[in-house]
Structures are given as C-alpha cells and as structure tokens.
Design an enzyme around this catalytic site. Structure first.
Site, PDB file in Angstrom:
ATOM      1  CE  LYS A  26      -3.992  -1.748   2.607  1.00 27.50           C
ATOM      2  NZ  LYS A  26      -5.007  -1.530   1.568  1.00 27.50           N
ATOM      3  NE  ARG A  36     -10.941  -9.784  -2.183  1.00 28.01           N
ATOM      4  CZ  ARG A  36     -11.274  -8.884  -3.107  1.00 28.01           C
ATOM      5  NH1 ARG A  36     -11.548  -9.275  -4.347  1.00 28.01           N
ATOM      6  NH2 ARG A  36     -11.341  -7.605  -2.789  1.00 28.01           N
TER       7      ARG A  36
END
Ligand code: BES
Ligand code: MN
Ligand code: ZN
Length: 493
Positions: free
Chosen positions: A277, A351
């Site tokens: 990120k 996920r």
C-alpha cells in the site's frame, strides 16, 4: 468498565444528582421534565431560551450551574431541534451530544430525563437503550498506550440514572451491548505491535476463562496446515507473527439446535503485502481486524445477555506483511474448500483468509453464517462512512439484518450479489481470481466469498467505512456490534 445504568422516579427538580439532563426543542417548547425544571426555577429555562443562551438546535447543548429552586447543581439542556422532525436519528444525536457534554464535566454520575421524549415508532425501552449506549460511546477512553497518569483530580462519569419506568430488560441489553462495543473498540484501537494475532487469541481465551459456559479453542498454524487452509496460510507467510484461528462457543440454546456462526476478518495489520500500500494512510490499517473485533464483541454481548442460542464465533487473526517468504501476485493457492485461487493482488487478502474461515465454519452445521470484514475501499466509495455494506442472496436474512441495523441505528445498506458480477473473478490459471475488475469492488469481493458458502444461509457485512472514525484521532466505533446483537436478540424473541 462500562457506565453503570440505573432507573429512578424522583422528579427532576428534586433529584440529588450532580447533573440533570433535559431536552428543549428549537421553538423553545420543553419536555415534561424541562417544564418541571423551568417551573421550579421560576422560569429560568424560558429566560435562557429568550436570551439566546439556549439555542436548542439539534446537536447543541448548554450547561447551567446552581439554578435556584433546583436541587441538582447542574442542568444540562440538550437541543432537540424542530419538534416535527424529531425522529429516532435525532434522538440518538441529542443523546450523543449529552454524552459528549457529560464527558467534559468533573462528575461521577448524572440523571437523564431524555427517555420521556416522544419518538415516533420507538418505545421507552429503545430510548433507554439508545441514550445509555450514546453516553457509553463518549464515556469510553482509550488509555492503554499512554504513560500511566496520576489519579485524575476530578471525578469521571461512572454511572447514569434514567428517569423512566421499570425497564430492567432494556438496561441489561444496554449494558451488554456496551460491553461488546467496548471490547471491539479496545481491540481496534490498540496498536498492531500489541494487538497481533496472538493477542487476539489471548484475549479470547481470557474471556472464555472468565465466563461460565464459554469454550475457546485456538487453531495454530500446524492445525490449519492439516486442515488445508492454503489460502489463509499464504497471507500469513510474510509475517513473523504466526496466524491464529480463534473459535469461541456459547451453547445457550437447546442441545442439537444449529448454531449461528459469526466469522470476522482479523488482519492485525494490512501493509498490502508485496502489492504494498502507499505510505499515506497506511497506519489506519491497524483497524483491519475490526471485523474480528466486531464478531468477538457481539459474542461478548450475547454471552452477557445469556441469549438462548448456540453461537460460534470465528476470528481469523493474521498479519499481511511483505517479506522474502511472503506470498506473491500470480501465486495459485489451494483453499480448504479445494478451490484454487489465483492471487492477482496480495492486498486483496481479506477474502483469502475469510474463504478458509468460512469453509471451516461449515463444520459446525450452521443455521446461518454471517461474516464481517473491513474488506474493500470500494465499499467506502459506494456508501460512505454511515452504512455498512450488506451482501447476501438470502432475502429473509437480508431483511432481518437491515431491520436490526435500522433499529439500533447501526445501519447497513444492501448491495447486490447477482450472478452477472461473478465473471469478474474468472481466471485462466485457477478456479477463481482474488481480484475483480475495475468496477463494483465491494460486490466482487462479496462474490468471491459467496463461492465458499454455497448451500448455506450466509450474509457478508463490509464494515470498511463504519468500523472506525476518520482522521489522526479517529477511534474504533464498535460497529457492527449493535446491529448483530440486535439481530441475535430478535432471533430469540
Ligand atoms: N483492508 C483493505 C480495505 C480497506 C481499505 C478498508 C481502506 C478500509 C479502508 C483491504 O484489504 C484492501 O486492501 N482492499 C483493496 C482491494 C483491492 C486490492 C481489490 C482495496 O480496497 O483497495
Ligand atoms: Mn488489503
Ligand atoms: Zn485488508
């Protein structure tokens, strides 16, 4: 410790409390308690309104000291805004403002007369709970990582008395939800060097040890290897902190009744992994375990209420770090379900841990599975910071969860999980890709999870926008503990 809540029927003007809280509408009209205070003080509130000292705007409040004729040393007048527009959300806003104002006062207790206010479609129990939770929201202080301070010289709010008729159930619900919310908030706020997967496991074990009827099991890396959780384990590989899968059980229901299983995303820090990120804002990713915190908090509330249901809470606690041993884009993982997953971005890690936790959840023969996760920035783009994203293919479950959210004002908004979205996850190298296309990122993430819950009643809550408040000083909110606890309470009714 949460605030202590109690009830009293002493009239507001003669109550011996450090502070009495009453409401006034923006046209100067007063609630019954405010009218009594006004009468007993020879029209003081009316004069203060006329002089402009009280605006009575929604979200405002004014404090007055030593009003003649009033036993309590302080009167806090909370603005209610326009009477015609005074609805549930306005009541909550006024109650939050009362809590904010109370926090600034050097007092240990106060008496709230807000429960008497008329709110369409809401009963006294709801008003009591809402006012109590609003006060506790503000009374919470994060202190864990400051240098220990000397005992404060002034008192701090510890208890709140409500002028209301007998309503013990509402008070115990408020206390239980407040405990769960605080549990979730504290875990969320703690820094990632303290609140790592082992810490979440320890806190869960400690909760089980101190509560009768609660069992806790921690699955270690080796256990997960045996179960074939190749997806969850891949995410954990870059981290020096080993993953933990926390399983808490509460058997309040009848023997053999299928349990409700709650599954939470507990990424204790999300760097993005090899798909790193950007630096700006990365610190906020300590909150990436708020799904797990919210599920643990809901579990805490349910146990405190001794709800007559069987409940399982699974917290997938993992850290997502870049490292020589980290998983990488292009890796193909084999999940516990047997489905293979092409990793297109290591930052879509939530996920990947949830899919294995959801597969594991199925071994409990669940009545229903609900997961909560700070899953996608796309959900925040779609819904902003006020609503959690709800995704499910079960209409009844959707209605129940939306209803619980509306009731508690911990609201969710539904996004579709239509089949048309599924093809965004097609991969040339595996059964499914961990990344959708450009659009509808919250939905394609939900679609990914749906592939691991086929045949089960399941709902997904994306709490990326609602789990914490923005900014340098933003704290965890404890959402979706109120929504989910209400859902469980309703299920028991
Ligand atoms: N934890 C983040 C989601 C997130 C981002 C929550 C910002 C709250 C604020 C999640 O793991 C993530 O990184 N999601 C990516 C998914 C993308 C790579 C498909 C995102 O939302 O950008
Ligand atoms: Mn991520
Ligand atoms: Zn994440």
């Amino acid at each position: 410790m949460t605030l202590k809540f109690s009830l009293s029927d002493t009239p507001p003007e003669s109550t011996d409390s450090p502070c009495v809280i009453v409401g006034m509408y923006s046209d100067g009209s007063m609630s019954a308690a405010a009218t009594r205070i006004d009468k007993a003080s020879a029209g003081a509130l009316k004069r203060l309104f006329e002089s402009g000292d009280i605006t009575a705007k929604l979200g405002s409040s004014s404090i007055f000291f030593g009003l003649a004729g009033i036993k309590s040393g302080r009167v806090l007048v909370v603005g209610l805004g326009e009477k015609a527009k005074f609805d549930a959300a306005a009541f909550n806003r006024a109650a939050l403002e009362a809590g904010r104002a109370l926090k600034a006062l050097p007092i240990a207790s106060a008496t709230s007369c807000l429960v008497e206010l008329e709110v369409a479609d809401r009963d006294a129990a709801w008003k009591l709970r809402t006012a109590a939770l609003a006060a506790d929201m503000h009374a919470y202080r994060y202190t864990a990582t400051f240098k220990p301070k000397d005992e404060p010289k002034t008192a701090r709010l510890e208890s709140l008395v409500f002028t209301s008729t007998e309503n013990k159930r509402a008070l115990s619900e408020a206390a239980a939800i407040a405990s769960g919310v605080r549990f979730a908030r504290e875990l969320g706020n703690l820094p990632p060097n303290i609140c790592n997967p082992a810490y979440i496991a320890d806190q869960s074990m400690a909760f089980a040890a101190s509560h009768d009827g609660v069992e806790c099991e921690i699955l270690e890396r080796e256990d997960m290897e045996k179960l074939g959780m190749g997806s969850l384990l891949a995410v954990s590989r870059g981290s020096a902190n080993p993953p933990k899968l926390v399983v808490l059980k509460w058997n309040g229901g009848s023997k053999g009744a299928k349990p409700t299983v709650l599954v939470g995303k507990g990424i204790t820090f999300d760097t993005g992994g090899i798909s790193l990120k950007p630096g700006a804002g990365m610190e906020e990713m300590k909150f990436d375990m708020c799904g797990a915190a919210g599920m643990l908090g809901t579990f805490v509330s349910a146990v405190e209420l001794a709800l007559p249901i069987n409940l399982v809470c699974i917290a997938a606690a993992v850290e997502n770090m870049p490292d020589g041993n980290a998983y990488r884009p292009s890796d193909v993982l084999t999940s516990m379900s047997g489905q293979t997953i092409e990793v297109l971005n290591t930052d879509a890690e939530g996920r990947l841990i949830l899919c294995d936790a959801l597969t594991y959840a199925q071994k409990f023969d669940p009545e229903v599975i609900i997961d909560a996760a700070t899953l996608t920035g796309a959900c925040v783009v779609a819904l902003g910071k006020h609503a959690s994203g709800l995704m499910t293919q079960d209409e009844e479950l959707a209605a129940q969860l939306l209803d619980a959210g509306n009731h508690t004002l911990d609201r969710a908004w539904r996004l579709p999980l239509w089949d048309e979205y599924q093809s965004a996850l097609d991969s040339a190298f595996a059964d499914v890709a961990n990344l959708g296309g450009k659009y509808g990122g919250a939905i394609t993430a939900g679609c990914f999870l749906s592939r691991f819950t086929t045949g089960f009643r399941w709902a997904h809550l994306d709490i990326a926008g609602t789990a914490w408040n923005e900014g340098r000083k933003g704290l965890a909110t404890g959402r979706p503990v109120p929504l989910l606890t209400q859902y469980l309470i309703n299920r028991c009714a």
